[in-house]
Scaffold this motif. Sequence first.
Motif, mmCIF file in Angstrom:
data_model
loop_
_atom_site.group_PDB
_atom_site.id
_atom_site.type_symbol
_atom_site.label_atom_id
_atom_site.label_comp_id
_atom_site.label_asym_id
_atom_site.label_seq_id
_atom_site.Cartn_x
_atom_site.Cartn_y
_atom_site.Cartn_z
ATOM 1 N N GLY A 431 0.802 -1.212 0.000
ATOM 2 C CA GLY A 431 0.000 0.000 0.000
ATOM 3 C C GLY A 431 0.842 1.272 0.000
ATOM 4 O O GLY A 431 2.070 1.241 0.115
ATOM 5 N N PHE A 432 0.141 2.419 -0.112
ATOM 6 C CA PHE A 432 0.844 3.700 -0.169
ATOM 7 C C PHE A 432 1.603 3.972 1.123
ATOM 8 O O PHE A 432 1.103 3.698 2.223
ATOM 9 N N THR A 433 2.780 4.548 0.980
ATOM 10 C CA THR A 433 3.530 4.980 2.159
ATOM 11 C C THR A 433 2.998 6.327 2.630
ATOM 12 O O THR A 433 2.229 6.990 1.916
ATOM 13 N N ALA A 434 3.395 6.729 3.825
ATOM 14 C CA ALA A 434 2.950 8.019 4.370
ATOM 15 C C ALA A 434 3.371 9.154 3.441
ATOM 16 O O ALA A 434 2.610 10.102 3.225
ATOM 17 N N GLU A 435 4.593 9.058 2.878
ATOM 18 C CA GLU A 435 5.062 10.122 1.974
ATOM 19 C C GLU A 435 4.178 10.183 0.728
ATOM 20 O O GLU A 435 3.808 11.266 0.269
#
Lengths: 558, 515
Positions: A431-435
Amino acid sequence: MKKNKYLLLISSLGVFALLVYAAVSENFFKEWHSIQAGAKTSEGPLDVRLRQIINPSLGTTDRCVTCHIGMAPGETVVSDLKVAAPHPPVVHSPTEMGCTTCHSGQGLATEKLDAHGDVEFWPEPMLSAKYAYASCGTCHVPLEVPNSARLELARKTFERLDCYACHRLDGRGGTLRPSPSTGMEGPDLSHTGIKGFDANWYPAHLAKKEADTSGLWANSFGEVNDADRALLDQFLGLQMGAPLLIRAKAEYNSVGCTGCHVTGNFGGETGVDLSRVGEKDPNRLDYSAVEGEHTYQNWIAQHFRLPLSTVQGSQMPDLALSEPQIDLLTMYVLSLRRRSVPDIWLPKDRVRAMRFGAREFASDGETIFKAVCSSCHGADGKGVRYPGLPPYPSITNTEFLELASDDFIAATIKGGRPGRPMLAWGDRQNGFTAEEISAVVAYIRAIGGGIVPIPDTRPARWAAGDAKAGNRLFLANCAGCHGSMGEGGEGPALNNPGLLNAATDTFLFETIARGRSGTVMKGFRIPSPTRRALTDREIESVVTYLRSLGAKQKRPGG
Amino acid sequence: MEKAESSALKEIWGNLVASPRRIYEAAFRSGAPKTDRTRSSFVFGNVFLHLHSVRTHIWSLKWSTTMGLGIISTAAFLITLVTGILLMFYYKPYPDVAYQSMKDIHFVVPTGRFIRNIHRWAANVMVVAVILHMARTFFTASYRKPREFNWLIGWGLLVTTLALSFTGYLLPWDQLAYWAITIGANIAQSPREITDALGITQYFDIGGLQRTILLGSDEVGAEALIRFYLLHVMILPLILVMLMAVHFWRIRKDGGIARPDDADEIVGNEAKSSYPVFTEQPEKTYHLAAIVKGRTPAVGSGPENTLPSMPHLFYAELGVLMLTTLICLALALISDAPLKEIANPLVPENPAKAPWYFLGLQEIVSFSAFTGGIGIPALVWIGLGLIPFLDREKEGTGRWLGGPGGRNLFLWSLLIGFGASVGIEAFAIYFGWLREWFPDIPQLAITVINPGTVLTAIYAAYSIYVVRKYGSTRAGAVALFTCFLCGFIVLTVVGTYFRGPNWEFYWTPSDWPGH
């Protein structure tokens, strides 16, 4: 009893005649015989025999070179016949990899129609020349491809800065020779995405310009600003000798396909997994809605035009794509043929995608938004309404961007709305990272006109109204769109734990009070011809009621 | 000594020079087969030819007597044998590799495609010819005493022929083969319909056992392929050859082709006008033949209306052999044997169809697996085997449609056979069957009442009526056999041409969805 004698005589003669015919046609009437007989080598006539390229590890036995004799290993054929021409120079040696690895078709066959796969019972017909580069997708996975606008910007930058002057790219450019003494033009950049390139190219170029006395460097190289250099780096990382395929993939990353479809290691599960969709057997498709030739490419294109009439029961909305867009997307779909190949044949990009979860789309906010979000929320974030489906919410209206904190938006992206089309884009495999999420949030704010959230000083939960009164008001004013239990309908679901967890009371209160401009949600603090305005007290009661909806449900993870 | 040595050497030389002549004499011990007598002893002394009697009744040589169907079947078998052995040089019986070897045979092996086409067509010709041969034998009442046993051998040959064709079907390892065999294996599993309905499948799963024995596994795979291959190239051909030897031998032992008692009067004196005629008195009596039990040809009854088998019968046999070859070659040049995509267990063919000769059964299976898979086939096999033992009459032996009723009965039976089968099919196609009307009906009820059983009941009722009307078992047998033949044809045609995806009815394949 003489008739038996005649029967024997006549049928024997008939058998003899048929055997002679079969023998003659076997030895003289075959197309490849005449092709080879008509071709010559530089040393004289060609040895007429069957030829093939075998690659056991790829599982290819390709007899294509029996007719395409100019491409046969070790043959230097002189012929006017187009079919006997040598293969144009390509990255992969046909002698090593065979023909069908890239072109598809039926390698075992020795007759044109069968070999080209245009027969009823061969599942992999040849890719037409137009989509030939789709075959790269058999082994390769182009990585970190941006959306098409950014790709075009990068390409234009490359052109504007005139890199073509010294460098070749896909057979273009490289006309200026910077140093007459060495006579070398700049390196060919056609495959920098595969072979890599010097990350310090810019300082190196500058140093050469300093050192150069002839003036050629001084004339041909100038300073490049950071933004342009970032674009050039990205552009170089995409060069694999298949510019059309990269453009196709950029288009795929521009219209939100990944929001519903998985390719490789990432994507939404709403639609079917597309990782190997390019391998579909064209003989098993329903062509009743397809005009023109019954080819897979025509079927795909028609499916983009009219999804539902091409595939019965398809949930894919009509995306109102233009024909050039459809053409590119067709190319990309055809390239989704990620066959399992032995490890020694796996290219680096495929390994990175398969084993290390490398992204197939660039990780800038714009590309992520366009690749994943835009099919539902619209390229402008104003929401989309597809016929037959409930509308997808606008996320770039002023009220939303003012009320929703960055954390709220990020949490929504990360955790999604359980049970709703909005998937948990952070809480999933790969999934998407925080950045990445914050890049998307920034992009959403950017296309929304740069609106910053109004600071919320109140606690997250302050509403203490009358839930019963709130229920009455909700049924009277909200249930029409949001459902009698807030389960959603024309409007979004309000009983969703994802929403209720992330939203503060102020968010809910102000949303009810101010509405959402550009949508059917009008502010309830203002009266309309059909209803009176709600007081702040009443709105607070509605918020209290909404909270009670959340209490009836189990909170995810808690 | 020297002289003796040289004469011994001379003798060797002389023997060497004479050896071609002596080899010839050793092979043709009674001299060149140039006269009727030498021909006769040639036939009698040859292991292959002596399956024939040395003289053949002129009735047997008439084209209308047998239509050469037995020889066509044999010829087709010989053709499949020769072409099959040739194919074995290239065919590799392992999944996927098998398919590739088929492609190699098709595209690269010199004349490979031609040989395979001939093999395929000869196999189909053989199935058709064997069925027609059986029909000929039945309609000329040739199964009667003393030929009952040969009828049973022929019955075994029919089963073996179908088994040979069916086992060969899987070998190309394409989608057609894979799913046809899957259907075939499911038909073998059909007793489960009964055991399931009775709830005893877990204790007594005869259907599952049959399927497992057939496939050697739960699914069609490598085990099934090697099993079918072995059956196809070795076991079944050996059984077939053995049965054929017995079959041919029995023809001779049973007095040649069945003919009516008044055959001599019908054919007249045609034999006298044929060359070579019987001109010489036999030089010896056939002691061995004379003591063989039962009726023996030629001996005792005199040579009237018989012709020497060599050359007359051999012309006929060779002529039919070459004609069959001609037909197979022509078909092989006109039409390629099918080869679809490589077998893919994940992509079922829709419709998946068994080989054509089983499509009649598949049509019934679509209503009730047990009825189509076991019930009706068992009934037919048992009925066919019993015919010569139930019909002990004499009237009409050796004559087409001989016996009570004759041509009229045959035509009526055709009408009823076709009418009933077309009618019941049309009814089931337009109005559906019990499952469509009463969705909750137990499967056992459908097993008992379905188009297959209803059709069988109609045929049986009609036959009983005929038996009573003519007071003859033979008449009833003609009625029943004709009806079943019609039913077989109608159901096979429906299954082959009018069934599409999900076994729905379609007038043409172009109406199939997605085309």
